[in-house]
Structures are given as C-alpha cells and as structure tokens.
Motif scaffolding. Sequence first.
Motif, PDB file in Angstrom:
ATOM      1  N   THR A  48      35.525  21.535  23.977  1.00  0.00           N
ATOM      2  CA  THR A  48      36.257  20.214  23.569  1.00  0.00           C
ATOM      3  C   THR A  48      36.004  19.846  22.147  1.00  0.00           C
ATOM      4  O   THR A  48      36.811  19.337  21.533  1.00  0.00           O
ATOM      5  CB  THR A  48      35.727  18.910  24.349  1.00  0.00           C
ATOM      6  N   GLY A  49      34.769  20.522  21.680  1.00  0.00           N
ATOM      7  CA  GLY A  49      34.425  20.109  20.421  1.00  0.00           C
ATOM      8  C   GLY A  49      33.931  18.702  20.038  1.00  0.00           C
ATOM      9  O   GLY A  49      33.575  18.279  19.051  1.00  0.00           O
ATOM     10  N   THR A  50      33.531  18.022  21.029  1.00  0.00           N
ATOM     11  CA  THR A  50      33.138  16.767  21.029  1.00  0.00           C
ATOM     12  C   THR A  50      31.595  16.837  21.110  1.00  0.00           C
ATOM     13  O   THR A  50      30.920  17.434  22.032  1.00  0.00           O
ATOM     14  CB  THR A  50      33.691  15.903  22.167  1.00  0.00           C
ATOM     15  N   ARG A  51      30.751  16.395  19.941  1.00  0.00           N
ATOM     16  CA  ARG A  51      29.480  16.223  19.893  1.00  0.00           C
ATOM     17  C   ARG A  51      28.631  15.208  20.880  1.00  0.00           C
ATOM     18  O   ARG A  51      29.618  14.268  21.096  1.00  0.00           O
ATOM     19  CB  ARG A  51      29.119  16.149  18.495  1.00  0.00           C
ATOM     20  N   TYR A  52      27.705  15.510  21.430  1.00  0.00           N
ATOM     21  CA  TYR A  52      26.859  14.875  22.034  1.00  0.00           C
ATOM     22  C   TYR A  52      26.410  13.354  21.412  1.00  0.00           C
ATOM     23  O   TYR A  52      26.154  13.383  20.383  1.00  0.00           O
ATOM     24  CB  TYR A  52      25.796  15.478  22.723  1.00  0.00           C
ATOM     25  N   ASN A  73      27.726  15.174  32.628  1.00  0.00           N
ATOM     26  CA  ASN A  73      28.535  16.485  31.863  1.00  0.00           C
ATOM     27  C   ASN A  73      29.453  16.835  33.277  1.00  0.00           C
ATOM     28  O   ASN A  73      30.592  17.261  32.766  1.00  0.00           O
ATOM     29  CB  ASN A  73      27.359  17.399  31.772  1.00  0.00           C
ATOM     30  N   TRP A 108      30.741  21.031  24.671  1.00  0.00           N
ATOM     31  CA  TRP A 108      31.128  20.902  22.965  1.00  0.00           C
ATOM     32  C   TRP A 108      31.963  22.302  22.808  1.00  0.00           C
ATOM     33  O   TRP A 108      32.799  22.052  22.088  1.00  0.00           O
ATOM     34  CB  TRP A 108      29.911  20.930  22.273  1.00  0.00           C
ATOM     35  N   ASP A 109      31.349  23.533  23.299  1.00  0.00           N
ATOM     36  CA  ASP A 109      32.276  24.760  22.907  1.00  0.00           C
ATOM     37  C   ASP A 109      33.679  24.692  23.383  1.00  0.00           C
ATOM     38  O   ASP A 109      34.665  24.927  22.692  1.00  0.00           O
ATOM     39  CB  ASP A 109      31.679  25.777  23.865  1.00  0.00           C
ATOM     40  N   HIS A 125      26.047  21.765  25.777  1.00  0.00           N
ATOM     41  CA  HIS A 125      26.375  22.426  24.618  1.00  0.00           C
ATOM     42  C   HIS A 125      27.756  23.354  25.090  1.00  0.00           C
ATOM     43  O   HIS A 125      28.729  23.580  24.150  1.00  0.00           O
ATOM     44  CB  HIS A 125      25.475  23.567  24.349  1.00  0.00           C
ATOM     45  N   GLU A 182      24.908  22.075  16.344  1.00  0.00           N
ATOM     46  CA  GLU A 182      26.353  22.456  16.751  1.00  0.00           C
ATOM     47  C   GLU A 182      26.669  21.384  17.694  1.00  0.00           C
ATOM     48  O   GLU A 182      27.658  20.675  17.545  1.00  0.00           O
ATOM     49  CB  GLU A 182      26.342  23.549  17.683  1.00  0.00           C
ATOM     50  N   CYS A 183      26.021  21.173  18.749  1.00  0.00           N
ATOM     51  CA  CYS A 183      26.641  20.283  19.757  1.00  0.00           C
ATOM     52  C   CYS A 183      26.149  18.744  19.663  1.00  0.00           C
ATOM     53  O   CYS A 183      26.319  17.796  20.060  1.00  0.00           O
ATOM     54  CB  CYS A 183      26.100  20.409  21.256  1.00  0.00           C
TER      55      CYS A 183
END
Length: 180
Positions: free
Chosen positions: A174-178, A40, A171-172, A168, A20-21
């Motif tokens: 912003t939707g931006t992956r690491y 972060n 990401w939840d 993670h 996911e992230c």
Amino acid sequence: MTITPDTKNWTWVLQRPCPECGFAAGAIAREEVPTLLRANAEAWRRYFAAAGDQDVRTRPEPTKWSPLEYACHVRDCNKVYLRRVWLMLAEDDPQFPNWDQDTTAVEDEYNDQDPDKVFAELVDTAEEVAERFASLTAEQWSRTGHRGDGSDFTVESLARYFVHDPIHHLWDVTGTRYEA
C-alpha cells in the motif's frame, strides 16, 4: 522474471525503527502484539475488498511481488511463527527448522492462488497466532529458541520481530507507513 531472494538479517528491527515502513518493533509492549496482528489482518481485508482480482496479481515491477504474493507470504509467515512459538514452549531451547520463503513462493505458485482463499487463510492464521501470543504466561515470554543462522530469540523478542513482517509487507503493497 523471478524475484531476487531477500538475504538480509532483519533482526536489526528489534533495535531501531524500520526506515521503510516506520514500525519500531523494539518499542512495543509484548501485550500489543495480538492487537497489532489483528489490526494488520483487518487492513489486509480492507485492501483486498477494494482491489480487483487482476490488481492483486499484478506485480508493480518485475522484481517486486504482487499484493497476492505478499498476502500468501504473510499467511505462511503466520503459520511458521505459530510453529516456532509452539516449539519454544514445548522444547528447551529449540533450533527452528529452516524456511526458505523464496522457494516456497515459487513452489506454491503464490500468484496463481485464489485471492479469496488466501485472504481468509491470512485472517485465520493471524487470529491463531494472535490468540497464541495473548494466552502466554509471564514465564513463557522468556522461553528461548534459535534460527539456523545463529539468531537467538526469546518468545518476546520473536513476537516483536515477527509482527514487523506483516506490517512491513502491508507497506510494501500500500505504501502506507505505520502510524502508532
């Protein structure tokens, strides 16, 4: 509507990247954890600076936490893991007290908290736990502890496991992956 509790055992993130992230907790060096926690917290700061008060309280869907609820959770995770590291350093092979994150979210009324205060506490607690990890000696990284569900950790594996959580949850929100 309440959120369905997350009952997954997320320790698998130590063996493979999170689909996911995108974060690969098992692939980072333990010395990177403080830097990752600080980066972060800075990303949360940027998010909160750009979002309005109502935006952070709005759930994107009824069964998903709002950004403010996620930020409260990250703040509280910082506190819980700081305590767990302290226990691992102070006691031989401790079992961690159980923490029900979903009950805490409801009882502490996460979505009714002051966003400015939550953000300040998120940054402060992230710095506290980052400092704790940065101050460890080589021997301290191998100290052990256990969760009530039977998951075993060293301070090193706990640090890697823990740092996935705030990454993670960003990401939840912003939707931006690491990206390493």
